[in-house]
Design an enzyme around this catalytic site. Structure first.
Site, PDB file in Angstrom:
ATOM      1  N   GLU A  58       0.804  -1.217   0.000  1.00  0.00           N
ATOM      2  CA  GLU A  58       0.000   0.000   0.000  1.00  0.00           C
ATOM      3  C   GLU A  58       0.844   1.277   0.000  1.00  0.00           C
ATOM      4  O   GLU A  58       1.857   1.369   0.690  1.00  0.00           O
ATOM      5  CB  GLU A  58      -0.917   0.008   1.212  1.00  0.00           C
ATOM      6  N   LYS A 107       0.376   4.993   1.103  1.00  0.00           N
ATOM      7  CA  LYS A 107      -0.454   5.957   1.827  1.00  0.00           C
ATOM      8  C   LYS A 107       0.439   6.852   2.677  1.00  0.00           C
ATOM      9  O   LYS A 107       1.438   6.402   3.244  1.00  0.00           O
ATOM     10  CB  LYS A 107      -1.502   5.281   2.691  1.00  0.00           C
ATOM     11  N   LYS A 167      -7.963   2.647  -3.078  1.00  0.00           N
ATOM     12  CA  LYS A 167      -8.381   2.512  -1.686  1.00  0.00           C
ATOM     13  C   LYS A 167      -9.039   3.825  -1.276  1.00  0.00           C
ATOM     14  O   LYS A 167      -8.393   4.860  -1.162  1.00  0.00           O
ATOM     15  CB  LYS A 167      -7.153   2.224  -0.810  1.00  0.00           C
ATOM     16  N   GLU A 223     -14.495  -5.460   1.714  1.00  0.00           N
ATOM     17  CA  GLU A 223     -13.899  -5.527   3.047  1.00  0.00           C
ATOM     18  C   GLU A 223     -14.970  -5.589   4.127  1.00  0.00           C
ATOM     19  O   GLU A 223     -15.937  -4.833   4.105  1.00  0.00           O
ATOM     20  CB  GLU A 223     -13.033  -4.288   3.278  1.00  0.00           C
ATOM     21  N   ASN A 272     -10.546  -6.842   7.769  1.00  0.00           N
ATOM     22  CA  ASN A 272      -9.695  -5.878   8.441  1.00  0.00           C
ATOM     23  C   ASN A 272      -9.484  -6.332   9.881  1.00  0.00           C
ATOM     24  O   ASN A 272     -10.450  -6.503  10.637  1.00  0.00           O
ATOM     25  CB  ASN A 272     -10.345  -4.493   8.404  1.00  0.00           C
ATOM     26  N   GLU A 331      -6.056  -7.959   6.214  1.00  0.00           N
ATOM     27  CA  GLU A 331      -5.661  -6.562   6.117  1.00  0.00           C
ATOM     28  C   GLU A 331      -5.365  -5.973   7.501  1.00  0.00           C
ATOM     29  O   GLU A 331      -6.008  -6.326   8.483  1.00  0.00           O
ATOM     30  CB  GLU A 331      -6.783  -5.725   5.487  1.00  0.00           C
ATOM     31  N   SER A 332      -4.412  -5.063   7.533  1.00  0.00           N
ATOM     32  CA  SER A 332      -4.132  -4.191   8.688  1.00  0.00           C
ATOM     33  C   SER A 332      -3.318  -4.854   9.798  1.00  0.00           C
ATOM     34  O   SER A 332      -3.574  -5.993  10.199  1.00  0.00           O
ATOM     35  CB  SER A 332      -5.415  -3.631   9.300  1.00  0.00           C
TER      36      SER A 332
END
Length: 272
Positions: A55, A57, A117, A166, A187, A217-218
């Protein structure tokens, strides 16, 4: 009292109105990217190895600025060179300091599948994503009712976009049409406490039909976690902050994969 998610959704609706007034759909459809081919995110994530969506960001509402030295083109090149299977680009401006131009710049830089995203609420954002060069979009069940989620997924598919849907908890699975959805992300971050539990994704995936691409994710920080998830049936991971905080995100991705490989292999006996 409104939650952070409520605030993000409200801000996103304002952004959509402004962008639609500034750049109408007909103008977006004139973009050379709009009519070009797209890359399949599903195909990119169905690998013999654990696939990685790396990712791009700059910031997050819980962590603030994550990467002050933010060069989208350089980050995209690093990820491609390090073997990322796909790249996610944050485009939400108010809370993540993203921009649609970040996505367009990544598209001009690399030929990997690109995931937009953002908080997708309106078909306009799908047309915009296509015009910017996205191959896929994120659809977040927490901000979409079941019918709206279904309709946006269908509209995205008709535009040639893949969808990563998601969820944050088991209850949100009721919003998913598994005859339609091919890629599901869970997530691991609790939206209320921001605490991360890597096992959370596995708990949710246990209730998901076979054949769906599973994306955790995350909060993923170690190769050991990646190997653990792969061993329990996860197809892909989305990694953002861990890479963004590293001096060289490409090197960090290589290191995570190497560490994951050491934990995947059974211990070798010592040579006599």
């Amino acid at each position: 009292m409104s939650t952070l998610l409520d605030q993000i959704v409200a801000a996103t609706r304002e952004v959509i109105q402004r962008r639609r007034a500034e750049v109408p759909p007909a103008e977006l459809e004139a973009s050379p990217f709009f009519h070009g081919p797209t890359l399949s995110l599903e195909r990119a994530l169905r690998r013999e190895h654990l696939a990685v969506i790396a990712e791009i960001k700059k910031a997050s509402p819980s962590r603030g600025v994550i990467r002050p030295d933010f060069d989208v083109a350089d980050l995209a090149r690093q990820y491609k060179a390090a073997g990322a299977d796909a790249v996610s680009v944050l485009t939400e401006p108010a809370f993540f300091q993203g921009s649609p131009e970040h996505l367009a710049l990544a598209r001009r830089t690399i030929d990997l599948p690109l995931l937009r995203k953002d908080f997708i609420l309106d078909p306009y954002q799908l047309v915009e994503a296509r015009a910017l060069g996205a191959d896929a979009v994120l659809l977040i069940a927490a901000v979409l009712e079941r019918d709206r989620l279904h309709d946006l997924h269908q509209a995205a598919t008709e535009l040639g976009l893949s969808c990563l849907v998601e969820v944050h908890d088991l209850a949100e699975l009721d919003r998913i049409d598994f005859d339609q959805v091919r890629i599901l992300g869970v997530n691991n971050r609790n939206l209320r406490t921001f605490a991360v539990n890597v096992d959370h994704a596995l708990e949710v995936f246990a209730h998901v039909p076979e054949g769906i691409v599973r994306v955790a994710e995350s909060g993923l920080r170690s190769g050991r976690e990646l190997a653990y998830l792969r061993a329990h049936g996860v197809d892909a991971v989305l990694i953002g902050e861990t890479l963004m905080r590293a001096p060289a995100p490409g090197d960090k991705l290589r290191a995570l994969r190497a560490e994951a490989e050491t934990h995947r292999r059974p211990p070798q006996p010592a040579r006599p």
